[in-house]
Scaffold this motif. Structure first.
Motif, PDB file in Angstrom:
ATOM      1  N   MET A  48     -17.149  -6.450  -9.258  1.00 55.30           N
ATOM      2  CA  MET A  48     -16.908  -5.190  -8.543  1.00 55.30           C
ATOM      3  C   MET A  48     -15.403  -4.979  -8.380  1.00 55.30           C
ATOM      4  O   MET A  48     -14.679  -5.863  -7.945  1.00 55.30           O
ATOM      5  N   SER A  49     -14.909  -3.808  -8.763  1.00 60.79           N
ATOM      6  CA  SER A  49     -13.481  -3.537  -8.679  1.00 60.79           C
ATOM      7  C   SER A  49     -13.064  -3.310  -7.240  1.00 60.79           C
ATOM      8  O   SER A  49     -13.841  -2.856  -6.410  1.00 60.79           O
ATOM      9  N   ARG A  50     -11.821  -3.632  -6.955  1.00 60.18           N
ATOM     10  CA  ARG A  50     -11.282  -3.423  -5.624  1.00 60.18           C
ATOM     11  C   ARG A  50     -10.980  -1.934  -5.430  1.00 60.18           C
ATOM     12  O   ARG A  50     -10.500  -1.271  -6.351  1.00 60.18           O
ATOM     13  N   PRO A  51     -11.258  -1.376  -4.228  1.00 58.17           N
ATOM     14  CA  PRO A  51     -11.034   0.062  -4.006  1.00 58.17           C
ATOM     15  C   PRO A  51      -9.605   0.498  -4.313  1.00 58.17           C
ATOM     16  O   PRO A  51      -9.396   1.589  -4.864  1.00 58.17           O
ATOM     17  N   GLU A  52      -8.628  -0.350  -3.972  1.00 57.18           N
ATOM     18  CA  GLU A  52      -7.233   0.039  -4.182  1.00 57.18           C
ATOM     19  C   GLU A  52      -6.871   0.132  -5.664  1.00 57.18           C
ATOM     20  O   GLU A  52      -5.823   0.694  -6.019  1.00 57.18           O
ATOM     21  N   HIS A  53      -7.723  -0.441  -6.552  1.00 57.67           N
ATOM     22  CA  HIS A  53      -7.504  -0.310  -7.988  1.00 57.67           C
ATOM     23  C   HIS A  53      -8.183   0.929  -8.550  1.00 57.67           C
ATOM     24  O   HIS A  53      -7.940   1.308  -9.696  1.00 57.67           O
ATOM     25  N   THR A  54      -9.042   1.540  -7.759  1.00 56.92           N
ATOM     26  CA  THR A  54      -9.795   2.709  -8.221  1.00 56.92           C
ATOM     27  C   THR A  54      -8.982   3.988  -8.111  1.00 56.92           C
ATOM     28  O   THR A  54      -8.926   4.792  -9.052  1.00 56.92           O
ATOM     29  N   ALA A  55      -8.338   4.166  -6.965  1.00 52.99           N
ATOM     30  CA  ALA A  55      -7.552   5.382  -6.720  1.00 52.99           C
ATOM     31  C   ALA A  55      -6.718   5.165  -5.473  1.00 52.99           C
ATOM     32  O   ALA A  55      -7.011   4.279  -4.658  1.00 52.99           O
ATOM     33  N   PRO A  78      -5.487   5.656  -1.645  1.00 57.33           N
ATOM     34  CA  PRO A  78      -6.399   5.802  -0.503  1.00 57.33           C
ATOM     35  C   PRO A  78      -6.705   7.243  -0.131  1.00 57.33           C
ATOM     36  O   PRO A  78      -7.833   7.560   0.262  1.00 57.33           O
ATOM     37  N   GLU A  79      -5.717   8.129  -0.252  1.00 55.14           N
ATOM     38  CA  GLU A  79      -5.950   9.525   0.109  1.00 55.14           C
ATOM     39  C   GLU A  79      -6.902  10.206  -0.879  1.00 55.14           C
ATOM     40  O   GLU A  79      -7.504  11.237  -0.558  1.00 55.14           O
ATOM     41  N   ILE A  80      -7.018   9.640  -2.093  1.00 57.19           N
ATOM     42  CA  ILE A  80      -7.958  10.162  -3.099  1.00 57.19           C
ATOM     43  C   ILE A  80      -9.307   9.467  -2.977  1.00 57.19           C
ATOM     44  O   ILE A  80     -10.367  10.101  -3.010  1.00 57.19           O
ATOM     45  N   PHE A  81      -9.272   8.147  -2.847  1.00 58.28           N
ATOM     46  CA  PHE A  81     -10.507   7.356  -2.779  1.00 58.28           C
ATOM     47  C   PHE A  81     -11.366   7.784  -1.587  1.00 58.28           C
ATOM     48  O   PHE A  81     -12.574   7.970  -1.712  1.00 58.28           O
ATOM     49  N   TRP A  98      -3.376  -2.170   0.541  1.00 57.48           N
ATOM     50  CA  TRP A  98      -3.156  -0.945  -0.235  1.00 57.48           C
ATOM     51  C   TRP A  98      -1.679  -0.754  -0.562  1.00 57.48           C
ATOM     52  O   TRP A  98      -1.334  -0.126  -1.568  1.00 57.48           O
ATOM     53  N   LEU A  99      -0.780  -1.277   0.280  1.00 59.99           N
ATOM     54  CA  LEU A  99       0.655  -1.124   0.041  1.00 59.99           C
ATOM     55  C   LEU A  99       1.156  -1.989  -1.109  1.00 59.99           C
ATOM     56  O   LEU A  99       2.294  -1.826  -1.553  1.00 59.99           O
ATOM     57  N   CYS A 100       0.323  -2.893  -1.577  1.00 62.33           N
ATOM     58  CA  CYS A 100       0.731  -3.802  -2.648  1.00 62.33           C
ATOM     59  C   CYS A 100       0.558  -3.190  -4.031  1.00 62.33           C
ATOM     60  O   CYS A 100       0.829  -3.841  -5.049  1.00 62.33           O
ATOM     61  N   ASN A 101       0.089  -1.939  -4.094  1.00 60.05           N
ATOM     62  CA  ASN A 101      -0.124  -1.266  -5.369  1.00 60.05           C
ATOM     63  C   ASN A 101       0.858  -0.121  -5.535  1.00 60.05           C
ATOM     64  O   ASN A 101       1.204   0.567  -4.569  1.00 60.05           O
ATOM     65  N   ALA A 102       1.303   0.079  -6.758  1.00 63.89           N
ATOM     66  CA  ALA A 102       2.211   1.180  -7.069  1.00 63.89           C
ATOM     67  C   ALA A 102       1.386   2.349  -7.593  1.00 63.89           C
ATOM     68  O   ALA A 102       1.054   2.412  -8.782  1.00 63.89           O
ATOM     69  N   ASP A 103       1.035   3.280  -6.709  1.00 62.15           N
ATOM     70  CA  ASP A 103       0.213   4.418  -7.090  1.00 62.15           C
ATOM     71  C   ASP A 103       1.031   5.508  -7.769  1.00 62.15           C
ATOM     72  O   ASP A 103       0.480   6.393  -8.424  1.00 62.15           O
ATOM     73  N   ARG A 104       2.346   5.469  -7.592  1.00 63.80           N
ATOM     74  CA  ARG A 104       3.239   6.437  -8.229  1.00 63.80           C
ATOM     75  C   ARG A 104       4.422   5.678  -8.824  1.00 63.80           C
ATOM     76  O   ARG A 104       4.701   4.542  -8.451  1.00 63.80           O
ATOM     77  N   SER A 105       5.127   6.319  -9.727  1.00 63.76           N
ATOM     78  CA  SER A 105       6.276   5.665 -10.363  1.00 63.76           C
ATOM     79  C   SER A 105       7.361   5.342  -9.343  1.00 63.76           C
ATOM     80  O   SER A 105       8.147   4.406  -9.531  1.00 63.76           O
ATOM     81  N   SER A 106       7.405   6.111  -8.252  1.00 57.42           N
ATOM     82  CA  SER A 106       8.428   5.894  -7.220  1.00 57.42           C
ATOM     83  C   SER A 106       8.048   4.796  -6.231  1.00 57.42           C
ATOM     84  O   SER A 106       8.860   4.405  -5.399  1.00 57.42           O
ATOM     85  N   HIS A 107       6.810   4.315  -6.301  1.00 57.00           N
ATOM     86  CA  HIS A 107       6.340   3.299  -5.363  1.00 57.00           C
ATOM     87  C   HIS A 107       6.723   1.900  -5.840  1.00 57.00           C
ATOM     88  O   HIS A 107       6.330   1.466  -6.924  1.00 57.00           O
ATOM     89  N   VAL A 108       7.474   1.203  -5.013  1.00 47.74           N
ATOM     90  CA  VAL A 108       7.805  -0.204  -5.261  1.00 47.74           C
ATOM     91  C   VAL A 108       7.220  -0.996  -4.096  1.00 47.74           C
ATOM     92  O   VAL A 108       7.703  -0.881  -2.961  1.00 47.74           O
ATOM     93  N   PRO A 109       6.158  -1.791  -4.316  1.00 46.84           N
ATOM     94  CA  PRO A 109       5.455  -2.447  -3.212  1.00 46.84           C
ATOM     95  C   PRO A 109       6.353  -3.218  -2.252  1.00 46.84           C
ATOM     96  O   PRO A 109       6.204  -3.079  -1.032  1.00 46.84           O
TER      97      PRO A 109
END
Length: 280
Positions: free
Chosen positions: A1-8, A10-13, A123-134
């Motif tokens: 089962m995939s982790r939610p933070e890898h799916t999308a 949080p504001e989208i998921f 959730w902060l450990c993922n880079a959801d955008r190019s500008s995001h550096v965990p």
């Protein structure tokens, strides 16, 4: 089962459908309540003394309900509009704010007596955008959170790390921000029931000798399949016993919250909060 933070992100998921399903799921309600009460135990708050607390990733207000039940006043932050919308529909008692915590926590210095967070910080450990550096987002979050905490305050984060490197990154950024403390692991020998809590103390960086001792994790399980904690508070909750907080002050606070939110509220009177006599 995939982790939610890898799916999308949080504001989208957590969209409208997911937010409602999450909130009405009785299994999730139980787990959320038990994790919140465990976090509150690790906060080590004084009994029967209301505190001003911050709920990071408050979602639909399930964790906030536990804070209110113990008589605390709280502020909730979340990045999901849908989750906050459900919290408002449920008339959660806390003040609710939309916030991307990776951009910082913007409150006056020393505002809060403590902080909890349930299943959020990973959730902060993922880079959801190019500008995001965990690492940068974690450091920004912890630095601004440290400022918002009263000296001597505790913060407890329950989270689901993906690996040991993620744990190390989170702890390192928290220590850089000025916190002391570390990781508490409940049920370390169980695959299903193992839970991680990051316990942080504010105001002891230059005085480590007087810093609180890191709490010990729980070692025995009551029910490995259901991750049930064995605290007296949770035992009382399962037996239907709740904190006796619905006194006159509680009722007036509830009414004032309703007035602020534009709801029609009954006027106070000499009978407000008065204990009823026995039924005939």
């Amino acid at each position: 089962m995939s982790r939610p933070e890898h799916t999308a992100p949080p504001e989208i998921f957590y969209n409208d459908d997911e937010a409602k399903k999450y909130t009405v799921n009785t299994r999730i309600q139980t787990i959320q309540a038990e994790l919140t009460y465990r976090a509150m135990e690790l906060l080590n708050l004084e009994n029967d003394v209301p505190k001003y607390l911050l709920d990071i990733g408050c979602g639909s207000g399930l964790s906030g309900d536990c804070l209110s039940e113990d008589g605390h006043i709280w502020v909730g932050l979340d990045i999901s509009d849908a989750m906050l919308g459900v919290a408002r529909e449920r008339e959660s008692e806390g003040d609710l704010y939309w916030s991307d915590i990776g951009q910082g926590v913007f409150f006056r210095p020393g505002t809060f007596d403590g902080c909890i967070s349930i299943s959020v910080i990973q959730w902060l450990c993922n880079a959801d955008r190019s500008s995001h550096v965990p690492k940068k987002r974690l450091l920004r979050f912890f630095q601004t959170l440290y400022t918002a905490m009263a000296r001597g305050a505790r913060c407890v984060f329950q989270f689901y790390p993906e690996n040991s490197d993620q744990v190390e990154m989170i702890v390192t950024q928290a220590m850089k921000a000025g916190f002391t403390g570390g990781i508490v692991v409940d049920f370390p020998n169980s695959t299903k029931a193992k839970k991680y809590f990051l316990c942080l103390f504010a105001g002891f960086q230059n005085d480590p000798a007087n810093a609180p001792k890191l709490p010990e994790g729980l070692a025995e399980e009551e029910d490995p399949a259901n991750v049930l904690y064995t605290s007296k508070r949770m035992h009382d909750r399962r037996k239907g016993k709740k904190a006796n907080i619905k006194d006159k002050n509680w009722i007036q606070r509830k009414k004032e919250l309703g007035r602020i939110r534009g709801k029609k509220v009954a006027n106070d009177s000499k009978y407000t909060g008065r204990k009823r006599g026995p039924k005939f």
